[in-house]
Design a protein around this motif. Structure first.
Motif, PDB file in Angstrom:
ATOM      1  N   SER A  72      -2.711  -0.906   5.515  1.00 32.79           N
ATOM      2  CA  SER A  72      -4.079  -0.601   5.081  1.00 32.79           C
ATOM      3  C   SER A  72      -5.067  -1.400   5.932  1.00 32.79           C
ATOM      4  N   CYS A 100       3.089  -0.845   3.538  1.00 34.49           N
ATOM      5  CA  CYS A 100       4.082  -0.072   2.788  1.00 34.49           C
ATOM      6  C   CYS A 100       5.459  -0.637   3.163  1.00 34.49           C
ATOM      7  N   CYS A 138       0.832  -1.200   0.000  1.00 31.80           N
ATOM      8  CA  CYS A 138       0.000   0.000   0.000  1.00 31.80           C
ATOM      9  C   CYS A 138       0.871   1.256   0.000  1.00 31.80           C
ATOM     10  N   GLN A 139       0.228   2.363  -0.249  1.00 30.06           N
ATOM     11  CA  GLN A 139       0.862   3.678  -0.203  1.00 30.06           C
ATOM     12  C   GLN A 139       0.064   4.572   0.742  1.00 30.06           C
ATOM     13  N   GLY A 140       0.756   5.560   1.316  1.00 34.87           N
ATOM     14  CA  GLY A 140       0.079   6.567   2.111  1.00 34.87           C
ATOM     15  C   GLY A 140      -0.137   6.220   3.570  1.00 34.87           C
ATOM     16  N   ARG A 141       0.154   5.016   3.954  1.00 36.90           N
ATOM     17  CA  ARG A 141       0.026   4.597   5.355  1.00 36.90           C
ATOM     18  C   ARG A 141       0.875   3.350   5.565  1.00 36.90           C
ATOM     19  N   GLN A 161       9.412   6.569   3.213  1.00 38.60           N
ATOM     20  CA  GLN A 161       7.989   6.842   2.995  1.00 38.60           C
ATOM     21  C   GLN A 161       7.772   7.583   1.681  1.00 38.60           C
ATOM     22  N   HIS A 162       8.571   8.605   1.439  1.00 37.12           N
ATOM     23  CA  HIS A 162       8.457   9.380   0.203  1.00 37.12           C
ATOM     24  C   HIS A 162       8.702   8.481  -1.011  1.00 37.12           C
ATOM     25  N   ASP A 198       5.785   6.114  -1.588  1.00 34.97           N
ATOM     26  CA  ASP A 198       4.529   6.758  -1.974  1.00 34.97           C
ATOM     27  C   ASP A 198       4.568   7.481  -3.316  1.00 34.97           C
ATOM     28  N   GLN A 199       5.679   7.431  -4.029  1.00 32.75           N
ATOM     29  CA  GLN A 199       5.734   8.063  -5.342  1.00 32.75           C
ATOM     30  C   GLN A 199       4.747   7.369  -6.278  1.00 32.75           C
TER      31      GLN A 199
END
Length: 95
Positions: free
Chosen positions: A26, A32, A20-23, A67-68, A71-72
């Motif tokens: 999920s 992530c 997942c992305q953003g957290r 994280q960056h 999340d790209q």
């Protein structure tokens, strides 16, 4: 558990449960990159060591870089799994 083992276990978690992305995690159990490291590491020292190795391998900041990178928009689960495994391979056996 060695740093190498934590990185490989994190890759296995993403392969098994999804990415997942953003957290970190999920609601349906995906992870992530950093969330998978946290789930794989048996303690804070192991987590910090694996985070340091992955940050160094990705050539990103230790603070927020993973994280960056995770999340790209163009990032894929395949990219994340490959990076975790490559970072693990960069660690000498026994660490």
């Amino acid at each position: 558990m060695t740093t190498r083992e934590v990185l490989l276990a994190a890759a296995d978690e993403i392969e098994r449960d999804g990415w997942c992305q953003g957290r970190a995690h999920s609601r349906d159990g995906r992870h992530c990159a950093l969330g998978a490291l946290g789930g794989a590491a048996p303690d804070q020292m192991a987590f910090d060591s694996a985070k340091h190795v992955l940050s160094r391998w990705l050539d990103v900041s230790l603070f927020g870089g993973i994280q960056h990178w995770n999340d790209q928009g163009e990032r894929t689960a395949t990219d994340v799994i490959a990076a975790l495994r490559a970072a693990a391979d960069s660690v000498r056996e026994g660490r």
